[in-house]
Design a protein around this motif. Structure first.
Motif, short mmCIF file in Angstrom:
data_model
loop_
_atom_site.label_atom_id
_atom_site.label_comp_id
_atom_site.label_asym_id
_atom_site.label_seq_id
_atom_site.Cartn_x
_atom_site.Cartn_y
_atom_site.Cartn_z
N ARG A 1 0.83 -1.20 0.00
CA ARG A 1 0.00 0.00 0.00
C ARG A 1 0.87 1.26 0.00
O ARG A 1 0.59 2.21 -0.71
CB ARG A 1 -0.91 0.02 1.23
CG ARG A 1 -2.10 -0.92 1.10
CD ARG A 1 -3.11 -0.59 2.17
NE ARG A 1 -3.71 0.71 1.96
CZ ARG A 1 -4.13 1.51 2.93
NH1 ARG A 1 -4.01 1.14 4.18
NH2 ARG A 1 -4.68 2.67 2.67
N ALA A 2 1.96 1.22 0.82
CA ALA A 2 2.84 2.39 0.89
C ALA A 2 3.47 2.65 -0.48
O ALA A 2 3.51 3.80 -0.94
CB ALA A 2 3.93 2.16 1.94
N ALA A 3 3.91 1.57 -1.13
CA ALA A 3 4.53 1.72 -2.45
C ALA A 3 3.52 2.32 -3.42
O ALA A 3 3.84 3.20 -4.22
CB ALA A 3 5.01 0.36 -2.94
N HIS A 4 2.30 1.92 -3.31
CA HIS A 4 1.25 2.40 -4.18
C HIS A 4 0.98 3.89 -3.96
O HIS A 4 0.82 4.66 -4.89
CB HIS A 4 0.00 1.57 -3.94
CG HIS A 4 -1.15 1.95 -4.80
ND1 HIS A 4 -2.25 2.60 -4.30
CD2 HIS A 4 -1.37 1.80 -6.13
CE1 HIS A 4 -3.10 2.82 -5.28
NE2 HIS A 4 -2.58 2.35 -6.41
N MET A 5 0.98 4.26 -2.68
CA MET A 5 0.78 5.68 -2.35
C MET A 5 1.88 6.51 -2.99
O MET A 5 1.63 7.60 -3.52
CB MET A 5 0.81 5.89 -0.82
CG MET A 5 -0.45 5.47 -0.08
SD MET A 5 -1.93 6.18 -0.79
CE MET A 5 -1.77 7.88 -0.24
N GLN A 6 3.11 5.96 -2.92
CA GLN A 6 4.23 6.70 -3.50
C GLN A 6 4.06 6.87 -5.01
O GLN A 6 4.34 7.92 -5.55
CB GLN A 6 5.54 6.00 -3.17
CG GLN A 6 6.19 6.64 -1.95
CD GLN A 6 7.19 5.74 -1.29
OE1 GLN A 6 7.40 4.61 -1.72
NE2 GLN A 6 7.79 6.24 -0.24
N GLU A 7 3.56 5.84 -5.65
CA GLU A 7 3.30 5.93 -7.09
C GLU A 7 2.30 7.05 -7.38
O GLU A 7 2.47 7.81 -8.32
CB GLU A 7 2.71 4.61 -7.59
CG GLU A 7 3.71 3.72 -8.31
CD GLU A 7 3.01 2.49 -8.85
OE1 GLU A 7 2.60 2.49 -10.01
OE2 GLU A 7 2.84 1.52 -8.06
N ILE A 8 1.27 7.13 -6.56
CA ILE A 8 0.24 8.16 -6.75
C ILE A 8 0.85 9.54 -6.59
O ILE A 8 0.63 10.45 -7.41
CB ILE A 8 -0.93 7.95 -5.76
CG1 ILE A 8 -1.68 6.67 -6.14
CG2 ILE A 8 -1.86 9.17 -5.75
CD1 ILE A 8 -2.91 6.39 -5.30
N ILE A 9 1.67 9.66 -5.52
CA ILE A 9 2.29 10.96 -5.27
C ILE A 9 3.17 11.35 -6.46
O ILE A 9 3.13 12.50 -6.94
CB ILE A 9 3.09 10.94 -3.95
CG1 ILE A 9 2.10 10.83 -2.78
CG2 ILE A 9 3.97 12.19 -3.81
CD1 ILE A 9 2.74 10.53 -1.46
N ALA A 10 3.94 10.36 -6.97
CA ALA A 10 4.82 10.65 -8.11
C ALA A 10 3.99 11.10 -9.31
O ALA A 10 4.34 12.08 -9.99
CB ALA A 10 5.63 9.42 -8.46
N ALA A 11 2.87 10.43 -9.55
CA ALA A 11 2.02 10.79 -10.68
C ALA A 11 1.47 12.20 -10.51
O ALA A 11 1.41 12.99 -11.46
CB ALA A 11 0.90 9.78 -10.82
N GLN A 12 1.08 12.51 -9.27
CA GLN A 12 0.53 13.84 -9.00
C GLN A 12 1.60 14.91 -9.22
O GLN A 12 1.33 15.95 -9.81
CB GLN A 12 -0.02 13.92 -7.57
CG GLN A 12 -1.38 13.25 -7.45
CD GLN A 12 -1.81 13.08 -6.00
OE1 GLN A 12 -0.96 13.09 -5.11
NE2 GLN A 12 -3.10 12.92 -5.79
N THR A 13 2.83 14.63 -8.76
CA THR A 13 3.91 15.59 -8.94
C THR A 13 4.15 15.85 -10.42
O THR A 13 4.32 16.99 -10.85
CB THR A 13 5.21 15.04 -8.30
OG1 THR A 13 4.88 14.41 -7.08
CG2 THR A 13 6.23 16.14 -8.08
#
Ligand code: 2PF
Length: 682
Positions: free
Chosen positions: A256-268
């Motif tokens: 889940r944490a890895a997934h959150m990071q992916e989302i944050i990267a996409a948002q950035t």
């Protein structure tokens, strides 16, 4: 089928001598391959004759007559093989028609303590070997933990009820000798959730697979990674399973944490992208106004010189081209931006599951744990991670059956021709180099004690009763306390303490009609908490009359013993009404609740390999006891070293513990051992 089938049924290897056979036939063992072959042909031939017709005694004479040449050419060898098979309970065991009478002159006297299946087995065998046998039993019935409730047309087994596997099972032979009505169990088991609604089959399958994976992981931890100790403490199966579940939970959190990071990267990326778009738009706006100014200030062709005009037109044209380029870039960026938004949306929508198991799934998993706790008669955190399933390789194959006419028909049949004293509670077991003295109290005639003298005794007291015997201090002796005099040797006491003795209870509900699916033998009820997972988690319907048997396993098994029958029956009824509806469930006509832990003649249900114990403790519990050398002068050295106390029972058989067939085989084994010590070799 045929000879091979008969040998398999006898749990022997078809084309090999066992270590025991090699020891008993050293001459054959030393002889070449031909000698082995002759031995195996005789042995296998005899087993075939017996398994084919276990209703009649297989005498040496008849066996010899029926053996095909050349295997009948050495009658002495045939006699030896016959005697060996008979003595070790491979032929002529159980209830069968005798052709030669039992010897009248008795060859020694034996007291068997306990008339459960193991005591009856040992009694039957020693009796037929020519010893004088008395069986002392505290209850007013035989069978011990085989106990059948019978009332009107209702039949229900309160103790053992399943014959687990057909091939190799001595119960298969007994069923041919006596009227056992064996009925295969339909293994399908629909589950009902805590709300009473059926658990969908697919969901059930998924969780069952997860349960099996968890067990495999636990086994991997133990046997591959040798993770069996935490510090100095041995690890339990329950601990290991909880760790694995926690690890799975952690893995899910990490995903889940890895997934959150992916989302944050996409948002950035989207933010960066928007910035770029914004600056392009600004540039476009600037260029547009520049172009407008240029167009507005345009001087017509004739009003200025050639050069000036060309320059002016060139600037306008290049500005237009720049603007077109930027507009193209803008379009591209917008397109890219759209894709990024879509990707982000997808990421946000398809995250990994929030938790390893939802709380509902966890309860279904708990149902499977309860089932395992039932099989082992204890909580999973009491079981040795390394050894809890040490007997797995010896499980019989073939379907599991129940005894429709009640399991007690077996012990009752095995009482034939034995002197059994019911209501005789053994209080003291004295033993020395000359023999044994057993003090028993007659429970029917108060305060009357009897002392039985014999050459030896076979103790089939349950592990629960033995635990009380070795842990009791000098405190008030109430209930069933047995004193050993002298006390049992330390190695025996330690093993008695180490090995576990579990608990399992049943609730019998007899109705006037069937309101459940008559085609299913089993249905499960998923509890509403982990702690209560063993409470009536499984219902059996195996009788031909409308009887349900509810199982109470794990932690619930002990708790239920301090609760009144009314409350327990009430709990059962509310579970059933929850599943089948209030109006469909009638009041039961008869009910029985077992309390095996409080039963003073059992003190539990059956043994398990507890944390800190192992399969070898079963061997220690089986080992006979030689009385300590007395201080009195003694003249006969030989007599001095004879064991006087022998042990049989479910808790003494390493490969088949906790079962009826195991208890039975332990009786056959001890009879063979005693005959070897006391009757010599025929
Ligand atoms: C006397 C006492 O009064 C006794 O009479 C005597 O001593 C001692 O005799 C399973 F477990 P005993 C099952 F389905 O009868 C598995 F592991 O108690 C299963 F597939 C498995 F793999 C399965 N006594 C005396 N006498 C005189 N003086 C005195 N002081 C005194 N004190 C006491 O012992 P025993 O060793 O001879 O026999 C034991 C066997 O009966 C048990 O092992 C057996 O009943 C266990 N058992 C089951 N076994 C089985 O084969 N199938 C079953 O269905 C199973 N069921 C069992 C049981 C035991 C259910 C219950 C409630 C297992 C599942 C379950 O359905 C208690 C109990």
């Amino acid at each position: 089928s045929g000879q091979e089938g008969a040998v398999f049924q006898s749990r022997l290897p078809f084309s090999k001598m066992t270590p025991n056979e090699e020891a008993c036939f050293p001459d054959i063992s030393r002889s070449g391959i031909l000698g082995h072959r002759v031995f195996l042909n005789i042995r296998n031939g005899l087993l075939h004759m017996w398994v084919d017709n276990p209703k009649t005694q297989l005498t040496f004479e008849n066996a010899l007559k029926r053996l095909p040449p050349p295997f009948d050419s050495d009658p002495n060898l045939v006699r030896r093989v016959h005697s060996f098979l008979e003595r070790h309970g491979f032929i002529n065991f159980g209830i069968f028609k005798r052709i030669t009478p039992i010897p009248i002159k008795k060859l020694g006297k034996v007291i068997v303590i306990g008339a459960g299946i193991s005591g009856l087995a040992v009694g039957q065998q020693l009796q037929q070997f020519g010893m004088d046998v008395i069986v002392l039993e505290a209850r007013d019935r035989v069978g011990g933990r085989i106990a059948t409730f019978r009332k009107n047309s209702y039949i229900a087994d309160l103790g053992a009820m399943v014959v687990t596997g057909v091939y190799g099972n001595p119960m298969t032979i007994l069923s041919k000798q006596i009227g056992m009505d064996l009925v295969p169990i339909q293994q399908t088991c629909p589950l009902y959730g805590p709300d009473g609604k059926p658990v969908p089959k697919e969901k059930d399958d998924v969780i069952e697979r997860e349960f099996n994976r968890l067990l495999e992981s636990a086994s991997y931890l133990s046997h591959r990674l040798d993770f069996n100790y935490a510090g100095n403490n041995p690890v339990s199966l329950g601990d290991a399973l909880e760790w694995i579940i926690n690890m799975q939970d952690k893995a899910v959190q990490e995903k889940r944490a890895a997934h959150m990071q992916e989302i944050i990267a996409a948002q950035t990326k989207i933010i960066e992208h928007r910035k770029r778009l914004k600056s392009i738009l600004q540039k476009i706006a600037t260029l547009k106004s520049e172009l407008q100014t240029l167009v507005r200030q345009r001087v017509p062709k004739g009003a200025q010189n050639e050069n000036g005009y060309a320059c002016q037109e060139y600037t306008i044209r290049t500005t237009q081209i720049k603007l077109e380029d930027l507009v193209n870039v803008e379009a591209e960026l917008r397109n890219e931006g759209h894709k990024m938004e879509l990707k982000l949306q997808e990421l946000e929508q398809n995250g990994p599951s929030q938790v390893y198991l939802s709380s509902r799934d966890r309860l279904i998993l708990d149902w499977h744990f309860a089932n395992l706790e039932f099989a082992n008669a204890t909580r999973l955190d009491n079981l040795s991670l390394k050894h809890w399933d040490q007997d797995d390789d010896f499980e019989f194959i073939g379907h599991h059956t129940t005894v429709r006419n009640g399991y007690s028909c077996v012990p009752v049949a095995l009482t034939e021709n034995i002197d059994i004293r019911l209501n005789s509670a053994v209080k003291e077991i004295k033993y020395n180099s000359k023999g044994v003295e057993i003090v028993a109290e007659n429970l029917k005639t108060s305060n009357s004690q009897m002392t039985y003298k014999a050459d030896l005794a076979v103790c089939t007291l349950t592990l629960g009763v033995l635990k009380v015997a070795v842990t009791q201090e000098e405190e008030t002796q109430h209930g069933n306390t047995v004193k050993f005099d002298p006390p049992l040797p330390d190695w025996k006491q330690q093993a008695i303490r180490r090995l576990g003795f579990g608990n399992l209870n049943k609730v019998v509900l007899c109705f006037d009609r069937i309101f459940w699916d008559p085609n299913a033998n089993l249905f499960g009820h998923v509890g509403s908490t982990t702690a209560s997972r063993g409470e009536m988690f499984l219902f059996w319907s195996i009788s031909s009359s409308p009887v349900l048997l509810a199982l109470v396993a794990g932690m619930a098994a002990n708790i239920v013993e301090s609760v009144t029958d009314d409350i327990i029956i009430g709990r059962c009824m509310s579970v059933l009404k929850n599943i089948f509806g209030n109006t469909s469930v009638p009041q039961p006509k008869e009910t029985v609740v077992t309390r095996w832990r409080s039963d003073q003649w059992a003190r539990g249900s059956y043994s398990y390999v507890s944390v800190g114990s192992s399969g070898s403790d079963y061997d220690l519990l089986a080992a006979p006891v030689i009385p300590p050398t007395s201080f009195e002068p003694h003249f006969s050295k030989e007599a001095e070293e004879l064991p006087r106390l022998f042990f049989a029972g479910e808790h003494t058989i390493r490969n088949y513990p906790a079962t009826v067939h195991g208890a039975y085989l332990s009786g056959l084994r001890e009879a063979g051992r005693i005959a070897d010590y006391y009757l010599g070799y025929p």
